[in-house]
Enzyme design. Sequence first.
Site: not given
Ligand code: PSU
Ligand code: MN
Length: 307
Positions: A30, A143, A146, A164
């Site tokens: 990613e 929250d 997705a 995490k």
């Molecule tokens: N975990 C990490 N570093 C990151 C992310 C997750 O260790 O940068 C990123 C990933 O791309 C994951 C996103 O899909 O955060 C999730 O964001 P949100 O909680 O806004 O869906």
């Molecule tokens: Mn979110």
Amino acid sequence: MSSASTGAAIRISGEVAAAVAGGRPVVALESTIFTHGLPRPRNLEVALEAEERLRGQGVVPATIGVFAGAPTVGLSPKQITSLANDGAVKKLSLRDLPLAAALQLYGGTTVAATAFLAHSAGIRVFSTGGLGGVHHGAATSFDESADLTTLSRTPIVVVSAGVKSVLDVAATLERFETLNIPVVGYRTRKYPGFYVTDSGFEIEYAVNSADEMAAICRARDDLHIESAILLANPIAEDKQFPPAELDDILARAWAQAEKDGINGKSTTPFLLDFIRRASNGRSLNVNVDVYRSNVSLGGEVAIALTC
Ligand code: PSU
Ligand code: MN
């Protein structure tokens, strides 16, 4: 009613397309991890090193992101460099891809968007650091990443070190169950907590080898089940972040996020950045170690799937 094509096609690099067509091992990576998850200049080093690591295993890397509107599978090192150095680059989830295409945006793709694009390109394995999941307080804030709903309908193997501990791990594991997303531990039945080896939650299944994981993946495909399979790969205990210290930092991170009114897609980057600063950068080294290990394991699974 006729409609003109928007030309918003997925762009697949020649190298990745040839490897997929030839049944050779490919691992998707990613880009949000380096556009929004890690600070400059370390982000670029980590992104390029992940690709080199895979090449060293005889695996073709496919770093995925959006470049000038084009969802791209197999970004070139030059494109990766430009996204990593661009402070205005967007964080793009699956829902953002059409907007990014029409508006010619540049962005890092989240796990959700990356999994979608990787699967569309015929890639079967995707390595990342940590997955998105359910945030604390989601019962009222709604929250939830997705990543969850997307992975429930994207048949790919995702290697991560769990979610995490900034997230509500218990709620996330419950959602995996609801969404038919199986979780398999790599040589452990303790669900990893990204920065820490053990999140404190048990999982039902473990595999001891990449071959066993490949067999599960093939069985999923034979059954035409659409969901991703999560391979949870814990960080070694001697490399983890001190758990008690992490708990203390997390409590402060949540309090600060609430105080600052952080919400939406900013929440995850805010919390990661807070932890990094509060730990004087030590969390960053753990983050990088975790990612390297997931990249290598993804390479092994991709190889096992081609045998
Ligand atoms: N975990 C990490 N570093 C990151 C992310 C997750 O260790 O940068 C990123 C990933 O791309 C994951 C996103 O899909 O955060 C999730 O964001 P949100 O909680 O806004 O869906
Ligand atoms: Mn979110």
